[in-house]
Design an enzyme around this catalytic site. Structure first.
Site, mmCIF file in Angstrom:
data_model
loop_
_atom_site.group_PDB
_atom_site.id
_atom_site.type_symbol
_atom_site.label_atom_id
_atom_site.label_comp_id
_atom_site.label_asym_id
_atom_site.label_seq_id
_atom_site.Cartn_x
_atom_site.Cartn_y
_atom_site.Cartn_z
ATOM 1 N N TRP A 100 1.330 4.637 2.129
ATOM 2 C CA TRP A 100 0.670 3.258 2.005
ATOM 3 C C TRP A 100 -0.036 3.237 3.129
ATOM 4 O O TRP A 100 -1.621 2.920 3.141
ATOM 5 C CB TRP A 100 1.784 2.036 1.701
ATOM 6 C CG TRP A 100 2.404 2.252 0.357
ATOM 7 C CD1 TRP A 100 3.648 2.482 0.250
ATOM 8 C CD2 TRP A 100 1.619 2.589 -0.872
ATOM 9 N NE1 TRP A 100 3.728 2.506 -1.217
ATOM 10 C CE2 TRP A 100 2.555 2.546 -1.879
ATOM 11 C CE3 TRP A 100 0.400 2.616 -1.227
ATOM 12 C CZ2 TRP A 100 2.624 2.833 -3.168
ATOM 13 C CZ3 TRP A 100 -0.083 2.918 -2.797
ATOM 14 C CH2 TRP A 100 1.116 2.894 -3.610
ATOM 15 N N ASP A 167 0.659 -5.065 6.120
ATOM 16 C CA ASP A 167 0.773 -4.830 4.518
ATOM 17 C C ASP A 167 2.575 -5.037 4.096
ATOM 18 O O ASP A 167 3.424 -4.213 4.767
ATOM 19 C CB ASP A 167 0.472 -3.401 3.940
ATOM 20 C CG ASP A 167 0.885 -2.987 2.546
ATOM 21 O OD1 ASP A 167 1.458 -3.985 1.776
ATOM 22 O OD2 ASP A 167 0.785 -1.928 2.138
ATOM 23 N N LYS A 191 6.269 -6.290 -6.163
ATOM 24 C CA LYS A 191 7.457 -5.618 -5.483
ATOM 25 C C LYS A 191 8.685 -6.776 -5.285
ATOM 26 O O LYS A 191 9.552 -6.624 -5.607
ATOM 27 C CB LYS A 191 7.175 -5.219 -4.315
ATOM 28 C CG LYS A 191 6.131 -3.784 -4.353
ATOM 29 C CD LYS A 191 6.602 -2.544 -4.803
ATOM 30 C CE LYS A 191 5.675 -1.460 -5.013
ATOM 31 N NZ LYS A 191 4.490 -1.398 -4.026
#
Ligand SMILES: *Cc1c(COP(=O)(O)O)cnc(C)c1O
Length: 354
Positions: A100, A167, A191
């Site tokens: 990511w 993030d 998530k």
């Protein structure tokens, strides 16, 4: 009986949240209309949005500190470019801890110079780099708090003068942090907060308005802030279910409560991974994620037996990400401790019968 859901994302949601969400799809607010067929500008929905935004600040301890909350679309992946679009004038510093982060770096490069302050790619992202320097002339520093795919997690964030962008897609609301050390936090809802379809953005307003480029409206944080996160039609269902999940968390006792549960779950599983001679963890112990535990079988020939044992035990979503292999147990907020116990029981059964 409901399965033990270790899915990495979209992932488990609290049972009572699913019930309420299902009811709202049929009859929202006892108005004999579905949540999905009313105007997002109607009073009942505006109050959902307001409540969701307020709960975020309350749970993170960021009330009255100059932060704004947005529920946007396009996933965390859009934030990779949106953060840079809004904040990157000349140069930004990025910590590369996995897939990511690497994607965030790729997108930000469209907007200016990128300094990769450190990377754990040399060891396939199995640790968190710790000794690095953040250039003081960077517009911001970007990091990924939890590496969902490889299973590492930043335990201590660097102290720096430059704005910090994080993030937090896979561990927001899971542990207590001083959230005011961050200037921009973003997280895909699917998530640890709700269903897919919305992305949470928490931004300190004072860092905005400093880039010289013109920003298209849909990608401009200031536009969304000025419209109270209603610049265009928001993803009403995803915002509603996120609000319910945040309310569920608040009623339980907030982040300080859930952190203790999360610690218990992670301890239980990691102890078994370390004790059981058939398994091994994938990443450095000190950097282990409390949300996504990655592990492998020491002997490949046990795979078929282990896989059939856990699926017979009603366990779902245990296969590792395709880029890592092995197993990944995602233990987000809504996963009960007894589900982790069910997995540990299966690991012990394999040991007894292998
Ligand atoms: C899943 C994930 C993403 C991507 O989220 P999308 O909403 O699918 O774009 C980004 N960062 C992290 C840390 C993730 O776990």
């Amino acid at each position: 009986m409901k399965k033990h859901n270790f899915s990495a994302g979209p992932c488990i949601l609290p049972e009572e949240v699913l019930q309420k969400a299902a009811e709202a799809v049929i009859n929202f607010n006892n108005d004999n209309l579905s949540l999905l067929e009313i105007s997002h500008r109607s009073k009942p929905f505006v109050s959902v949005m307001e409540k969701a935004r307020a709960l975020v600040l309350e749970l993170l301890g960021l009330e009255n500190k100059g932060y704004q909350v947005l529920f946007l679309q396009g996933g965390a992946s859009t934030q990779f470019l949106m953060a840079a679009y809004n904040l990157l004038n000349k140069k930004a510093a990025y910590l590369n801890t996995g897939t990511w982060s690497s994607k965030a770096i790729k997108e930000a490069k469209f907007f200016g110079e990128l300094v990769e302050v450190a990377s754990s790619k040399d060891k396939n992202f199995t640790y968190i780099p710790k000794d690095y320097t953040i250039p003081s002339d960077a517009d911001y520093f970007h990091c990924t708090s939890n590496n969902t795919i490889f299973g590492t997690q930043i335990k201590e964030f660097p102290k720096t003068e430059v704005p910090v962008v994080c993030d937090m897609s896979s561990d927001i609301f899971s542990r207590q942090l001083d959230f005011s050390q961050f200037d921009l936090i973003y997280a895909g809802a699917q998530k640890n907060m709700g269903p897919a379809g919305t992305t949470l953005v928490v931004v300190k307003e004072s860092i905005l308005g400093k880039v010289s480029r013109t920003i298209p409206s849909m990608l401009d944080y200031q536009v969304h802030i000025s419209k109270d996160s209603m610049f265009n039609t928001p993803p009403v269902f995803a915002v509603y279910v996120s609000m319910l999940t945040l309310q569920w968390l608040k009623d339980l006792g907030g982040i300080s409560f859930i952190e203790q549960v999360n610690n218990k779950k992670a301890d239980l599983l990691y102890k078994e991974i370390d004790r059981n001679p058939l398994f091994q963890g994938v990443v450095e112990k000190e950097d282990r994620s409390f949300m996504n535990a990655t592990f492998t079988l020491k002997k490949d020939n046990l795979k078929e037996r282990f896989d059939s044992l856990w699926s017979a035990a009603g366990i779902n979503g245990l296969n590792g990400h395709r880029s890592v292999g092995g197993y990944r147990a995602s233990m987000y907020n809504a996963l009960p401790l007894y589900s982790v116990q069910a997995l540990v029981d299966v690991m012990q059964e394999l040991e007894r019968t292998a």
